[in-house]
Design a protein around this motif. Structure first.
Motif, PDB file in Angstrom:
ATOM      1  N   PHE A 141      42.635  44.373  35.928  1.00 25.57           N
ATOM      2  CA  PHE A 141      42.886  43.064  36.197  1.00 25.57           C
ATOM      3  C   PHE A 141      43.697  42.817  37.599  1.00 25.57           C
ATOM      4  CE2 PHE A 141      41.631  42.756  31.957  1.00 25.57           C
ATOM      5  CZ  PHE A 141      40.177  41.697  31.764  1.00 25.57           C
ATOM      6  N   PHE A 142      44.557  43.706  38.004  1.00 24.10           N
ATOM      7  CA  PHE A 142      45.125  43.377  39.240  1.00 24.10           C
ATOM      8  C   PHE A 142      44.784  44.130  40.335  1.00 24.10           C
ATOM      9  CE2 PHE A 142      48.003  42.468  35.548  1.00 24.10           C
ATOM     10  CZ  PHE A 142      48.217  41.103  35.826  1.00 24.10           C
ATOM     11  N   ASP A 143      44.393  45.450  40.177  1.00 21.43           N
ATOM     12  CA  ASP A 143      43.853  45.975  41.494  1.00 21.43           C
ATOM     13  C   ASP A 143      42.195  45.685  41.659  1.00 21.43           C
ATOM     14  OD1 ASP A 143      46.183  47.169  42.102  1.00 21.43           O
ATOM     15  OD2 ASP A 143      45.803  48.636  40.696  1.00 21.43           O
ATOM     16  N   CYS A 144      41.584  45.288  40.778  1.00 20.18           N
ATOM     17  CA  CYS A 144      39.972  45.391  40.952  1.00 20.18           C
ATOM     18  C   CYS A 144      39.519  43.837  40.991  1.00 20.18           C
ATOM     19  CB  CYS A 144      39.307  46.016  39.921  1.00 20.18           C
ATOM     20  SG  CYS A 144      39.820  47.769  39.748  1.00 20.18           S
ATOM     21  N   LEU A 145      39.508  43.220  39.880  1.00 22.71           N
ATOM     22  CA  LEU A 145      38.844  41.957  40.038  1.00 22.71           C
ATOM     23  C   LEU A 145      39.300  40.918  40.839  1.00 22.71           C
ATOM     24  CD1 LEU A 145      38.112  41.151  36.297  1.00 22.71           C
ATOM     25  CD2 LEU A 145      36.641  42.176  37.850  1.00 22.71           C
ATOM     26  N   PRO A 146      40.641  40.869  41.141  1.00 20.72           N
ATOM     27  CA  PRO A 146      41.266  39.805  42.222  1.00 20.72           C
ATOM     28  C   PRO A 146      40.572  40.283  43.556  1.00 20.72           C
ATOM     29  CG  PRO A 146      43.190  40.657  40.810  1.00 20.72           C
ATOM     30  CD  PRO A 146      41.937  41.500  40.515  1.00 20.72           C
ATOM     31  N   ARG A 147      40.363  41.125  43.796  1.00 25.98           N
ATOM     32  CA  ARG A 147      39.398  41.598  45.358  1.00 25.98           C
ATOM     33  C   ARG A 147      38.305  40.955  45.176  1.00 25.98           C
ATOM     34  NH1 ARG A 147      39.446  47.728  45.684  1.00 25.98           N
ATOM     35  NH2 ARG A 147      38.980  47.258  47.870  1.00 25.98           N
ATOM     36  N   LEU A 148      37.507  40.865  44.060  1.00 20.07           N
ATOM     37  CA  LEU A 148      36.163  39.983  44.257  1.00 20.07           C
ATOM     38  C   LEU A 148      36.310  38.510  44.403  1.00 20.07           C
ATOM     39  CD1 LEU A 148      34.138  41.448  41.202  1.00 20.07           C
ATOM     40  CD2 LEU A 148      33.575  41.768  43.688  1.00 20.07           C
ATOM     41  N   LEU A 203      34.571  45.205  52.815  1.00 20.16           N
ATOM     42  CA  LEU A 203      35.779  45.706  51.975  1.00 20.16           C
ATOM     43  C   LEU A 203      36.930  44.556  51.867  1.00 20.16           C
ATOM     44  CD1 LEU A 203      37.710  48.062  51.248  1.00 20.16           C
ATOM     45  CD2 LEU A 203      38.314  48.488  53.691  1.00 20.16           C
ATOM     46  N   PRO A 204      37.184  44.418  50.706  1.00 19.02           N
ATOM     47  CA  PRO A 204      38.316  43.329  50.585  1.00 19.02           C
ATOM     48  C   PRO A 204      39.702  44.148  50.374  1.00 19.02           C
ATOM     49  CG  PRO A 204      37.109  43.990  48.278  1.00 19.02           C
ATOM     50  CD  PRO A 204      36.461  44.621  49.603  1.00 19.02           C
ATOM     51  N   SER A 205      40.798  43.360  50.928  1.00 22.81           N
ATOM     52  CA  SER A 205      41.937  44.027  50.858  1.00 22.81           C
ATOM     53  C   SER A 205      42.428  44.004  49.246  1.00 22.81           C
ATOM     54  CB  SER A 205      43.015  43.116  51.565  1.00 22.81           C
ATOM     55  OG  SER A 205      43.052  41.873  51.219  1.00 22.81           O
ATOM     56  N   PHE A 206      43.225  44.841  48.934  1.00 20.75           N
ATOM     57  CA  PHE A 206      44.198  44.869  47.802  1.00 20.75           C
ATOM     58  C   PHE A 206      44.977  43.461  47.536  1.00 20.75           C
ATOM     59  CE2 PHE A 206      42.274  49.019  47.369  1.00 20.75           C
ATOM     60  CZ  PHE A 206      42.212  49.379  45.952  1.00 20.75           C
ATOM     61  N   ILE A 207      45.329  43.128  46.575  1.00 22.69           N
ATOM     62  CA  ILE A 207      46.239  41.805  47.006  1.00 22.69           C
ATOM     63  C   ILE A 207      47.388  41.979  46.143  1.00 22.69           C
ATOM     64  CG2 ILE A 207      46.158  39.546  45.719  1.00 22.69           C
ATOM     65  CD1 ILE A 207      43.525  39.235  45.757  1.00 22.69           C
ATOM     66  N   THR A 208      47.668  43.041  45.063  1.00 24.48           N
ATOM     67  CA  THR A 208      48.881  43.357  44.740  1.00 24.48           C
ATOM     68  C   THR A 208      49.504  44.378  45.291  1.00 24.48           C
ATOM     69  OG1 THR A 208      47.685  44.608  42.935  1.00 24.48           O
ATOM     70  CG2 THR A 208      48.361  42.497  42.215  1.00 24.48           C
ATOM     71  N   ASN A 209      50.926  44.385  45.055  1.00 24.17           N
ATOM     72  CA  ASN A 209      51.917  45.400  45.557  1.00 24.17           C
ATOM     73  C   ASN A 209      52.023  46.290  44.438  1.00 24.17           C
ATOM     74  OD1 ASN A 209      51.572  43.932  47.944  1.00 24.17           O
ATOM     75  ND2 ASN A 209      54.024  43.230  47.661  1.00 24.17           N
ATOM     76  N   ALA A 210      52.692  47.576  44.862  1.00 21.36           N
ATOM     77  CA  ALA A 210      52.974  48.695  43.879  1.00 21.36           C
ATOM     78  C   ALA A 210      53.909  47.952  42.866  1.00 21.36           C
ATOM     79  CB  ALA A 210      53.595  49.528  44.412  1.00 21.36           C
ATOM     80  N   GLN A 211      53.918  48.388  41.535  1.00 18.95           N
ATOM     81  CA  GLN A 211      54.603  47.802  40.431  1.00 18.95           C
ATOM     82  C   GLN A 211      54.658  46.361  40.537  1.00 18.95           C
ATOM     83  OE1 GLN A 211      58.464  49.714  39.492  1.00 18.95           O
ATOM     84  NE2 GLN A 211      57.820  51.799  40.295  1.00 18.95           N
ATOM     85  N   SER A 212      53.511  45.580  40.600  1.00 17.27           N
ATOM     86  CA  SER A 212      53.764  44.268  40.658  1.00 17.27           C
ATOM     87  C   SER A 212      52.568  43.624  40.094  1.00 17.27           C
ATOM     88  CB  SER A 212      53.817  43.650  42.141  1.00 17.27           C
ATOM     89  OG  SER A 212      53.535  42.358  42.305  1.00 17.27           O
TER      90      SER A 212
END
Length: 365
Positions: A141-148, A203-212
């Motif tokens: 939910f934080f590393d995959c779907l938001p990129r869509l 290619l979509p960027s990742f939105i979340t940062n580490a531990q976030s």
């Protein structure tokens, strides 16, 4: 010379010891600029405690910068079905796996010589992030779907979205919820033993940062409403108080949980084991929650689907993690942390029952 020759051989055989970046690629489309979050004194103190527990490897008390969001249009690339990584001109694209350190942590990038190649015409995208999102709802939910969100909201042309058939049922369900309102998107499946050579890839960027778990407002609301609608969440008006137990987990268990439960019951909390519920039941439960108490763990991912709640999260003293504090920051939820004893080798620890009761009295429960 021998070391260089050895790595060249590994590279030739498909064991990708090299990588490349596309941050300055001419096909990059910038969608949003970076921004910096503001924290009050209490929030900075929590963030500094967290940084100290990790020997300052990550220190958000000094500032938290939300990443820029972008799409990169690439031609003639390979997608690895075992990981979701992209290969451009023989090198792994760092931005397809999140960060350089992921290359060293996953065996998936060392299996590519065994993958079966297939040529695919047309325009494609993917948000596969394996093995980290393999049945892990936090990464999903934080590393995959938001990129869509970035792809579907900013690509009007027909595009094929690559997914794996062997993902968990809740992942396939929520993936379908997200795609439903985008007729330009077609779902296609890749096998974990395949690599596809693609004419064009977005290619979509990742939105979340580490531990976030921090998501920009528009992305969080988009994802929340897609999942609420997909699971037909009921507006029951019911407000629940829940405690998420990790008693059956292998790690991060609250060792004195049995001392805590009578207090929680007295204040109207119900104990929940997330693994015993369907994902639709979990989403409905968190949607109705007004108070959530839980040890740190992936079960708190479902705070994303709470309409409005207050949160008390437990941490062992030696591992204070910021994932869900930053999620609550994004959603405007009131967040508190309770630090317990130093965790053992399995990160199990005890918490102060008196401090839990003091928190409840402090918020007027």
């Amino acid at each position: 010379m021998l070391k260089k020759a050895f790595f060249s051989l590994l590279h030739t055989l498909g064991y990708y010891s090299r990588y490349t970046s596309v941050l300055h690629h001419p096909g990059k489309q910038l969608l949003s600029q970076t921004c910096v979050l503001d924290f009050n004194a209490d929030e900075k103190a929590f963030l500094e405690d967290s940084a100290s527990s990790f020997n300052y490897a990550i220190d958000y008390s000094l500032g938290y910068r939300q990443k820029e969001q972008y799409l990169v249009r690439l031609q003639d690339v390979e997608l690895l079905g075992n990981s979701g990584a992209l290969v451009l001109d023989g090198n792994v694209v760092v931005e397809s796996v999140g960060e350089v350190s992921r290359l060293a942590k996953s065996d998936a990038f060392k299996e590519v010589s065994l993958l079966l190649p297939k040529r695919k015409a047309g325009r494609y995208t993917s948000v596969l992030f394996l093995p980290w999102a393999d049945n892990n709802n936090y990464h999903w939910f934080f590393d995959c779907l938001p990129r869509l969100y970035l792809v579907l909201e900013h690509t009007q042309e027909p595009i094929k979205v690559i997914m794996r058939r062997d993902m968990a049922p809740y992942q396939l369900e929520t993936f379908a919820f997200v795609l439903k309102d985008y007729p330009q998107a077609e779902l296609v499946f890749i096998d974990k033993h395949e690599k596809w050579r693609l004419d064009e890839f977005v290619l979509p960027s990742f939105i979340t940062n580490a531990q976030s778990g921090y998501l920009p407002h528009e992305v969080a609301e988009w994802l929340r409403h897609k999942v609420w609608k997909g699971y037909a969440v009921e507006q029951s008006g019911r407000r629940r108080r829940i405690y998420i137990s990790r008693a059956k987990a292998k790690t991060r268990r609250v060792l004195n949980e049995q001392e805590l439960l009578p207090l929680l019951e007295r204040y109207g909390f119900e104990m929940v084991r997330a693994e015993e519920l369907t994902y639709q039941q979990q989403v409905q439960l968190f949607f109705e929650a007004e108070l959530v108490i839980a040890p740190h763990g992936a079960g708190l991912t479902n705070l994303l689907f709470s309409e409005q709640c207050q949160v008390l999260e437990f941490h062992p003293a030696n591992l204070i993690k910021t994932h869900y504090f930053l999620l609550c920051k994004a959603l405007g939820f009131r967040y508190s942390a309770l630090v317990g004893t130093t965790g053992d080798r399995l990160e199990n620890y005890t918490v102060s029952v008196e401090e839990v009761e003091a928190w409840m009295k402090g918020i007027g429960v």
